[in-house]
Motif scaffolding. Structure first.
Motif, PDB file in Angstrom:
ATOM      1  N   THR A   1       5.633   0.654   7.786  1.00  0.00           N
ATOM      2  CA  THR A   1       7.098   0.601   7.717  1.00  0.00           C
ATOM      3  C   THR A   1       7.619   1.594   6.684  1.00  0.00           C
ATOM      4  O   THR A   1       8.501   2.415   6.978  1.00  0.00           O
ATOM      5  CB  THR A   1       7.567  -0.835   7.368  1.00  0.00           C
ATOM      6  OG1 THR A   1       7.120  -1.710   8.407  1.00  0.00           O
ATOM      7  CG2 THR A   1       9.076  -0.925   7.240  1.00  0.00           C
ATOM      8  N   ALA A   2       7.021   1.548   5.481  1.00  0.00           N
ATOM      9  CA  ALA A   2       7.536   2.392   4.393  1.00  0.00           C
ATOM     10  C   ALA A   2       7.125   3.860   4.554  1.00  0.00           C
ATOM     11  O   ALA A   2       7.920   4.755   4.274  1.00  0.00           O
ATOM     12  CB  ALA A   2       7.047   1.852   3.053  1.00  0.00           C
TER      13      ALA A   2
ATOM     14  N   VAL B   1      15.674  -1.081   5.266  1.00  0.00           N
ATOM     15  CA  VAL B   1      14.538  -1.339   6.154  1.00  0.00           C
ATOM     16  C   VAL B   1      13.810  -2.604   5.706  1.00  0.00           C
ATOM     17  O   VAL B   1      13.530  -2.779   4.512  1.00  0.00           O
ATOM     18  CB  VAL B   1      13.547  -0.146   6.142  1.00  0.00           C
ATOM     19  CG1 VAL B   1      12.424  -0.411   7.147  1.00  0.00           C
ATOM     20  CG2 VAL B   1      14.255   1.153   6.482  1.00  0.00           C
ATOM     21  N   GLY B   2      13.525  -3.453   6.677  1.00  0.00           N
ATOM     22  CA  GLY B   2      12.769  -4.670   6.394  1.00  0.00           C
ATOM     23  C   GLY B   2      11.624  -4.838   7.375  1.00  0.00           C
ATOM     24  O   GLY B   2      11.510  -4.082   8.351  1.00  0.00           O
ATOM     25  N   MET B   3      10.747  -5.795   7.069  1.00  0.00           N
ATOM     26  CA  MET B   3       9.614  -6.088   7.954  1.00  0.00           C
ATOM     27  C   MET B   3       9.534  -7.601   8.095  1.00  0.00           C
ATOM     28  O   MET B   3       9.475  -8.316   7.090  1.00  0.00           O
ATOM     29  CB  MET B   3       8.330  -5.526   7.317  1.00  0.00           C
ATOM     30  CG  MET B   3       7.179  -5.273   8.275  1.00  0.00           C
ATOM     31  SD  MET B   3       6.344  -6.766   8.767  1.00  0.00           S
ATOM     32  CE  MET B   3       5.828  -6.373  10.404  1.00  0.00           C
TER      33      MET B   3
ATOM     34  N   ASP C   1      12.171  -3.828   1.035  1.00  0.00           N
ATOM     35  CA  ASP C   1      11.997  -3.029  -0.174  1.00  0.00           C
ATOM     36  C   ASP C   1      13.340  -2.727  -0.837  1.00  0.00           C
ATOM     37  O   ASP C   1      13.385  -2.037  -1.849  1.00  0.00           O
ATOM     38  CB  ASP C   1      11.246  -1.720   0.155  1.00  0.00           C
ATOM     39  CG  ASP C   1       9.838  -2.007   0.693  1.00  0.00           C
ATOM     40  OD1 ASP C   1       9.249  -3.027   0.278  1.00  0.00           O
ATOM     41  OD2 ASP C   1       9.346  -1.232   1.531  1.00  0.00           O
ATOM     42  N   ASP C   2      14.448  -3.207  -0.225  1.00  0.00           N
ATOM     43  CA  ASP C   2      15.748  -3.070  -0.915  1.00  0.00           C
ATOM     44  C   ASP C   2      16.573  -4.337  -0.697  1.00  0.00           C
ATOM     45  O   ASP C   2      16.382  -5.062   0.292  1.00  0.00           O
ATOM     46  CB  ASP C   2      16.498  -1.805  -0.443  1.00  0.00           C
ATOM     47  CG  ASP C   2      16.985  -1.909   0.980  1.00  0.00           C
ATOM     48  OD1 ASP C   2      18.057  -2.490   1.192  1.00  0.00           O
ATOM     49  OD2 ASP C   2      16.284  -1.416   1.887  1.00  0.00           O
TER      50      ASP C   2
ATOM     51  N   ASP D   1       7.653  -7.957  -0.170  1.00  0.00           N
ATOM     52  CA  ASP D   1       7.897  -6.547   0.162  1.00  0.00           C
ATOM     53  C   ASP D   1       7.347  -6.251   1.560  1.00  0.00           C
ATOM     54  O   ASP D   1       6.644  -7.084   2.152  1.00  0.00           O
ATOM     55  CB  ASP D   1       7.251  -5.634  -0.888  1.00  0.00           C
ATOM     56  CG  ASP D   1       5.783  -5.908  -1.029  1.00  0.00           C
ATOM     57  OD1 ASP D   1       4.987  -5.392  -0.226  1.00  0.00           O
ATOM     58  OD2 ASP D   1       5.405  -6.706  -1.922  1.00  0.00           O
ATOM     59  N   THR D   2       7.667  -5.071   2.088  1.00  0.00           N
ATOM     60  CA  THR D   2       7.284  -4.787   3.487  1.00  0.00           C
ATOM     61  C   THR D   2       5.758  -4.710   3.660  1.00  0.00           C
ATOM     62  O   THR D   2       5.231  -5.174   4.672  1.00  0.00           O
ATOM     63  CB  THR D   2       7.928  -3.474   3.991  1.00  0.00           C
ATOM     64  OG1 THR D   2       7.542  -2.395   3.151  1.00  0.00           O
ATOM     65  CG2 THR D   2       9.437  -3.576   4.047  1.00  0.00           C
ATOM     66  N   ARG D   3       5.037  -4.150   2.692  1.00  0.00           N
ATOM     67  CA  ARG D   3       3.567  -4.011   2.848  1.00  0.00           C
ATOM     68  C   ARG D   3       2.892  -5.370   2.892  1.00  0.00           C
ATOM     69  O   ARG D   3       1.988  -5.604   3.694  1.00  0.00           O
ATOM     70  CB  ARG D   3       2.984  -3.180   1.706  1.00  0.00           C
ATOM     71  CG  ARG D   3       3.439  -1.749   1.686  1.00  0.00           C
ATOM     72  CD  ARG D   3       3.101  -1.117   0.351  1.00  0.00           C
ATOM     73  NE  ARG D   3       1.684  -0.801   0.265  1.00  0.00           N
ATOM     74  CZ  ARG D   3       1.149   0.325   0.721  1.00  0.00           C
ATOM     75  NH1 ARG D   3       1.914   1.230   1.290  1.00  0.00           N
ATOM     76  NH2 ARG D   3      -0.131   0.554   0.614  1.00  0.00           N
ATOM     77  N   THR D   4       3.349  -6.282   2.008  1.00  0.00           N
ATOM     78  CA  THR D   4       2.744  -7.620   1.996  1.00  0.00           C
ATOM     79  C   THR D   4       3.073  -8.344   3.297  1.00  0.00           C
ATOM     80  O   THR D   4       2.214  -9.020   3.882  1.00  0.00           O
ATOM     81  CB  THR D   4       3.228  -8.423   0.769  1.00  0.00           C
ATOM     82  OG1 THR D   4       3.025  -7.631  -0.393  1.00  0.00           O
ATOM     83  CG2 THR D   4       2.469  -9.739   0.630  1.00  0.00           C
TER      84      THR D   4
END
Ligand SMILES: NC(=O)C1=CN([C@@H]2O[C@H](COP(=O)(O)OP(=O)(O)OC[C@H]3O[C@@H](n4cnc5c(N)ncnc54)[C@H](O)[C@@H]3O)[C@@H](O)[C@H]2O)C=CC1
Ligand SMILES: O=C(O)[C@H]1O[C@H](OP(=O)(O)OP(=O)(O)OC[C@H]2O[C@@H](n3ccc(=O)[nH]c3=O)[C@H](O)[C@@H]2O)[C@H](O)[C@@H](O)[C@@H]1O
Length: 434
Positions: free
Chosen positions: A132-133, A154-156, A181-182, A208-211
């Motif tokens: 995503t990021a 942007v979100g996940m 992330d925001d 956060d998006t990665r997690t």
């Protein structure tokens, strides 16, 4: 809220119809004109329990009008939040293929270039941590000429629904994971999910998006490995003449184990467990980590179809004989045959030069592209008539209720991959793990 959902497959159609039911105004965007026309007629493009009622209630002429579909990305401009529900298939080496996501993100970015105000984009598809990021966001930034975090968010939000119970799972989730992330993207996601969280009283994990991306792979990897572990244990039980289902019932009483996902047999198929375990294993290797447990889970899974066939070989030589395959979908309640265990089972039968006759209540059309040369029966009775063996692949109710129908077989050899059929006099019965 006004929402757009890009991709109208199993996930996109389900969440769009459910969001409409929760009171949002939703537009589904898909490249497939037939899919779009079907939704606008008030019908779902996929077979999924309860989805027809929801789509009929909210799309089509006699509806609330809160759901519509289009092929035009411009529809995004009238919405505040866009969910990306596009396929994330695997490359030949098992790694994730993000090309469809990138193409969708580029079209979305081109469109967002025309939007003067803030917009949030939420990745719903299953993507490897960092996608995503590091991949999708830069594509949207380049195409839109805008900066993430400043002009769009942007979100996940990983999805945990199962096919066959997708509507129920979405509306009554065990958890909702909101990765962002925001702050503005997170606020938008909270606003979208507020009615669901209130209605379902579901726990919310904000991260956060990665997690968020990793939680999805951990969830699917854990469940796939759990089924493979009970299959491994089940195979040992079979060697000892012990019923793996009795053993599973007992160990499932331990809350640390739980009684879910302990049904041993032919193993896992479907559009997600095989592809997601392959993708996270490939990604782990790219990071120089050998994912030993997930490799083993896959190996056990890959072996189960051949174990079923070798049980059959003990009782009958099927060369030039009629053999019945009962069930083609990867599990009951869906017409999805992606990675169905029926595929290696039919391959194995064809390698043995058997004449395959297959039955499935809904999925026969879907599997015909894989196996145009086999016979498809309209009823289980037609499929079983004069067969030398029957292999149970999917535990549909239409299959679990079979009994006298087996008496029409030439030799009543029933090899059960799903504990669907009861042992009885007159049947030569083998269960895969019992
Ligand atoms: N199927 C499932 O039960 C679940 C799937 N997922 C994940 O969700 C994602 C989507 O999966 P499915 O819904 O099963 O996929 P699907 O294959 O059923 O549907 C994808 C849809 O996207 C459309 N499409 C393709 N390219 C497009 C484009 N550029 N613009 C607009 N539409 C386009 C296709 O026509 C199709 O209707 C995948 O990442 C999957 O891993 C996650 C949880 C559950
Ligand atoms: O990411 C996804 O797409 C989804 O993958 C699975 O859902 P699904 O593939 O629809 O179906 P499951 O009910 O999980 O079954 C998967 C496979 O495991 C097999 N299985 C399941 C449970 C069990 O005890 N034994 C077993 O062999 C099923 O027959 C089937 O082939 C997950 O359960 C969902 O949470 C997830 O969202």
């Amino acid at each position: 809220m006004r929402l757009s959902v890009i991709g109208s497959g199993y996930v996109g159609t389900t969440i769009a119809a459910c969001f409409a039911d929760l009171g949002h105004d939703v537009v589904n965007i898909d490249v497939d004109e037939e899919t779009v026309a079907t939704i606008n007629d008030g019908d779902p493009p996929i077979h999924e329990d309860s989805l027809d009622e929801l789509v009929a209630t909210h799309a089509g002429s006699e509806s609330t009008g809160r759901l519509r579909a289009t092929t035009e990305y411009d529809a995004v401009l009238d919405t505040a939040v866009t969910f990306l529900c596009l396929p994330t298939p695997q490359n030949e080496d098992g790694s994730i293929d993000l090309s469809i996501m990138e193409a969708g993100a580029e079209q979305l970015g081109d469109t967002l270039a025309q939007k003067p105000d803030w917009h949030s984009v939420v990745v719903k598809s299953t993507v490897i941590p960092g996608s995503t990021a590091d991949v999708i966001t830069p594509v949207i930034e380049t195409a839109s000429g805008k900066t993430a975090g400043e002009e769009f968010g942007v979100g996940m939000n990983p999805e945990f629904l199962r096919e066959g119970s997708a509507v129920h799972d979405f509306l009554d989730p065990d958890k909702v994971v909101l990765g962002a992330d925001d702050d503005r993207a997170r606020d938008d996601m909270r606003a979208v999910f507020d009615p669901l969280i209130e209605q379902a009283d579901a726990p919310v994990v904000e991260t956060d998006t990665r997690t968020a991306e990793m939680i999805k792979y951990a969830n699917n990897g854990f469940l796939a490995a759990k089924v493979s572990l009970i299959n491994d244990i089940g195979n040992i039980c079979k060697e000892f003449g012990i019923d793996a289902y009795d053993v599973a019932e007992a160990i499932g009483l331990d809350h640390r184990i739980s009684d879910q996902f302990l049904r041993s047999g032919l193993g896992w198929g479907g559009s997600c467990f095989p592809k997601d375990t392959a993708a996270i294993r490939a990604a782990a290797r790219e990071q120089d980590y050998e994912p030993v447990m997930l490799d083993a889970a896959t190996e056990v899974n890959d072996r189960q179809p051949e174990r079923l066939l070798s049980l059959m070989d003990r009782h009958v030589d099927v060369t030039d004989e009629r053999v019945t395959v009962l069930g083609l979908a990867f599990k009951p309640g869906t017409d999805d045959v992606r990675n169905s265990r029926a595929i290696p089972v039919i391959d194995g039968l064809q390698n043995r030069n058997a004449n395959v006759v297959a039955y499935d209540p809904v999925a026969a059309d879907e599997i015909q592209a894989h196996f145009p040369g086999i016979t498809y029966a309209d009823t289980p009775s037609d499929a079983l008539d004069d067969a030398a063996a029957a292999l149970v692949v999917t535990d549909w109710p239409e299959i679990t209720e079979l009994d006298d129908e087996f008496d029409a077989m030439a030799t009543p050899v029933v090899i059960d991959g799903r504990r669907a059929i009861d042992r009885r006099d007159g049947l030569v019965y083998e269960g895969l793990t019992w």
